[in-house]
Design a protein around this motif. Structure first.
Motif, PDB file in Angstrom:
ATOM      1  N   LYS A 263      39.563  33.541  45.599  1.00 36.88           N
ATOM      2  CA  LYS A 263      40.944  33.089  45.761  1.00 36.88           C
ATOM      3  C   LYS A 263      41.920  34.261  45.620  1.00 36.88           C
ATOM      4  O   LYS A 263      42.899  34.356  46.372  1.00 36.88           O
ATOM      5  CB  LYS A 263      41.287  32.003  44.741  1.00 36.88           C
ATOM      6  N   ALA A 264      41.638  35.175  44.698  1.00 34.95           N
ATOM      7  CA  ALA A 264      42.494  36.351  44.526  1.00 34.95           C
ATOM      8  C   ALA A 264      42.434  37.247  45.757  1.00 34.95           C
ATOM      9  O   ALA A 264      43.456  37.764  46.216  1.00 34.95           O
ATOM     10  CB  ALA A 264      42.074  37.129  43.272  1.00 34.95           C
ATOM     11  N   HIS A 265      41.243  37.410  46.327  1.00 37.51           N
ATOM     12  CA  HIS A 265      41.101  38.210  47.555  1.00 37.51           C
ATOM     13  C   HIS A 265      41.828  37.541  48.726  1.00 37.51           C
ATOM     14  O   HIS A 265      42.502  38.221  49.504  1.00 37.51           O
ATOM     15  CB  HIS A 265      39.625  38.413  47.903  1.00 37.51           C
ATOM     16  N   GLU A 266      41.685  36.242  48.841  1.00 37.57           N
ATOM     17  CA  GLU A 266      42.311  35.528  49.956  1.00 37.57           C
ATOM     18  C   GLU A 266      43.835  35.625  49.917  1.00 37.57           C
ATOM     19  O   GLU A 266      44.479  35.827  50.941  1.00 37.57           O
ATOM     20  CB  GLU A 266      41.895  34.054  49.941  1.00 37.57           C
ATOM     21  N   VAL A 267      44.424  35.486  48.748  1.00 40.14           N
ATOM     22  CA  VAL A 267      45.883  35.473  48.653  1.00 40.14           C
ATOM     23  C   VAL A 267      46.485  36.860  48.884  1.00 40.14           C
ATOM     24  O   VAL A 267      47.673  36.975  49.189  1.00 40.14           O
ATOM     25  CB  VAL A 267      46.352  34.836  47.312  1.00 40.14           C
ATOM     26  N   LYS A 268      45.664  37.908  48.799  1.00 35.54           N
ATOM     27  CA  LYS A 268      46.150  39.263  49.131  1.00 35.54           C
ATOM     28  C   LYS A 268      46.771  39.293  50.515  1.00 35.54           C
ATOM     29  O   LYS A 268      47.696  40.057  50.767  1.00 35.54           O
ATOM     30  CB  LYS A 268      44.999  40.275  49.120  1.00 35.54           C
ATOM     31  N   GLU A 269      46.251  38.465  51.403  1.00 38.83           N
ATOM     32  CA  GLU A 269      46.747  38.418  52.780  1.00 38.83           C
ATOM     33  C   GLU A 269      48.217  38.013  52.840  1.00 38.83           C
ATOM     34  O   GLU A 269      48.898  38.286  53.819  1.00 38.83           O
ATOM     35  CB  GLU A 269      45.901  37.460  53.621  1.00 38.83           C
ATOM     36  N   ASN A 270      48.704  37.340  51.800  1.00 37.17           N
ATOM     37  CA  ASN A 270      50.090  36.897  51.755  1.00 37.17           C
ATOM     38  C   ASN A 270      51.018  37.921  51.101  1.00 37.17           C
ATOM     39  O   ASN A 270      52.206  37.661  50.948  1.00 37.17           O
ATOM     40  CB  ASN A 270      50.193  35.566  50.999  1.00 37.17           C
ATOM     41  N   SER A 271      50.478  39.046  50.716  1.00 39.65           N
ATOM     42  CA  SER A 271      51.281  40.092  50.090  1.00 39.65           C
ATOM     43  C   SER A 271      52.397  40.553  51.024  1.00 39.65           C
ATOM     44  O   SER A 271      52.186  40.713  52.229  1.00 39.65           O
ATOM     45  CB  SER A 271      50.376  41.288  49.754  1.00 39.65           C
ATOM     46  N   TYR A 272      53.560  40.760  50.447  1.00 41.88           N
ATOM     47  CA  TYR A 272      54.662  41.387  51.183  1.00 41.88           C
ATOM     48  C   TYR A 272      54.822  42.767  50.569  1.00 41.88           C
ATOM     49  O   TYR A 272      55.410  42.932  49.496  1.00 41.88           O
ATOM     50  CB  TYR A 272      55.954  40.567  51.049  1.00 41.88           C
ATOM     51  N   SER A 273      54.206  43.763  51.200  1.00 45.01           N
ATOM     52  CA  SER A 273      54.172  45.111  50.627  1.00 45.01           C
ATOM     53  C   SER A 273      54.447  46.181  51.687  1.00 45.01           C
ATOM     54  O   SER A 273      53.635  47.096  51.876  1.00 45.01           O
ATOM     55  CB  SER A 273      52.827  45.356  49.943  1.00 45.01           C
ATOM     56  N   PRO A 274      55.596  46.095  52.389  1.00 42.29           N
ATOM     57  CA  PRO A 274      55.880  47.060  53.454  1.00 42.29           C
ATOM     58  C   PRO A 274      56.209  48.462  52.958  1.00 42.29           C
ATOM     59  O   PRO A 274      56.150  49.411  53.734  1.00 42.29           O
ATOM     60  CB  PRO A 274      57.087  46.438  54.168  1.00 42.29           C
ATOM     61  N   TYR A 275      56.528  48.615  51.682  1.00 44.79           N
ATOM     62  CA  TYR A 275      56.938  49.918  51.159  1.00 44.79           C
ATOM     63  C   TYR A 275      55.754  50.695  50.592  1.00 44.79           C
ATOM     64  O   TYR A 275      55.628  51.888  50.809  1.00 44.79           O
ATOM     65  CB  TYR A 275      58.037  49.740  50.109  1.00 44.79           C
ATOM     66  N   SER A 276      54.867  50.010  49.893  1.00 43.38           N
ATOM     67  CA  SER A 276      53.703  50.689  49.312  1.00 43.38           C
ATOM     68  C   SER A 276      52.442  50.498  50.137  1.00 43.38           C
ATOM     69  O   SER A 276      51.490  51.258  49.978  1.00 43.38           O
ATOM     70  CB  SER A 276      53.438  50.157  47.900  1.00 43.38           C
ATOM     71  N   ASN A 277      52.395  49.462  50.975  1.00 45.63           N
ATOM     72  CA  ASN A 277      51.174  49.089  51.688  1.00 45.63           C
ATOM     73  C   ASN A 277      50.013  48.890  50.721  1.00 45.63           C
ATOM     74  O   ASN A 277      48.868  49.188  51.040  1.00 45.63           O
ATOM     75  CB  ASN A 277      50.824  50.122  52.763  1.00 45.63           C
ATOM     76  N   PHE A 278      50.324  48.383  49.541  1.00 44.97           N
ATOM     77  CA  PHE A 278      49.341  48.168  48.484  1.00 44.97           C
ATOM     78  C   PHE A 278      49.307  46.677  48.171  1.00 44.97           C
ATOM     79  O   PHE A 278      50.147  46.155  47.455  1.00 44.97           O
ATOM     80  CB  PHE A 278      49.717  48.979  47.239  1.00 44.97           C
ATOM     81  N   ARG A 279      48.331  45.993  48.769  1.00 45.23           N
ATOM     82  CA  ARG A 279      48.220  44.549  48.611  1.00 45.23           C
ATOM     83  C   ARG A 279      47.452  44.192  47.342  1.00 45.23           C
ATOM     84  O   ARG A 279      46.416  44.785  47.065  1.00 45.23           O
ATOM     85  CB  ARG A 279      47.507  43.927  49.807  1.00 45.23           C
TER      86      ARG A 279
END
Length: 135
Positions: free
Chosen positions: A12-28
């Motif tokens: 579940k933690a891996h799946e929700v990474k896809e919802n990360s909003y990280s345009p500045y660090s690109n670190f999901r």
């Protein structure tokens, strides 16, 4: 927790990474927390151009559970997943939030790209936690 439960929480933690909003660090980063009634909440990191306004995945999941009506100290386990070669521990702000809302022995599962899992606890992550505010 049983091994299958740990793997499910990590998935579940891996799946929700896809919802990360990280345009500045690109670190999901993704996090999943299991409550004492076995309900699972997830959270992803949400960045802001003003980095101080960024919210980590762990806090996103914890705050979502609290917003849904869960109380302090009802978190059964936490899983954290990122796109890293080494285990990804929570930042210090997230650790302090864990101290506030988790029991010291709450397990925290960390993973890395090869899917291996390191098991630690809130107390191990914050051995000298700031826990009370005497007035």
């Amino acid at each position: 927790m049983e091994t299958n439960d740990i793997y499910l929480l990590m998935q579940k933690a891996h799946e929700v990474k896809e919802n990360s909003y990280s345009p500045y660090s690109n670190f999901r980063v993704g996090a999943a927390i299991k409550m004492d009634d076995d309900h699972i909440f997830t959270g992803a990191n949400i960045e802001n151009v003003s980095f101080g306004a960024t919210n980590c995945a762990e806090r996103s999941a914890i705050f979502t559970a609290l917003s849904a009506g869960y109380q302090r100290k009802t978190i059964k386990a936490i899983a954290v997943a990122g796109d890293t070669e080494d285990f990804l521990p929570p930042c210090s702000i997230c650790r302090q939030v864990m101290v506030e809302f988790c029991e010291p022995d709450t397990p925290v599962y960390l993973t890395r790209e090869d899917q291996s899992i390191l098991t630690t606890s809130v107390k191990e992550l914050v051995p000298f936690a700031f826990e009370t505010m005497d007035m």
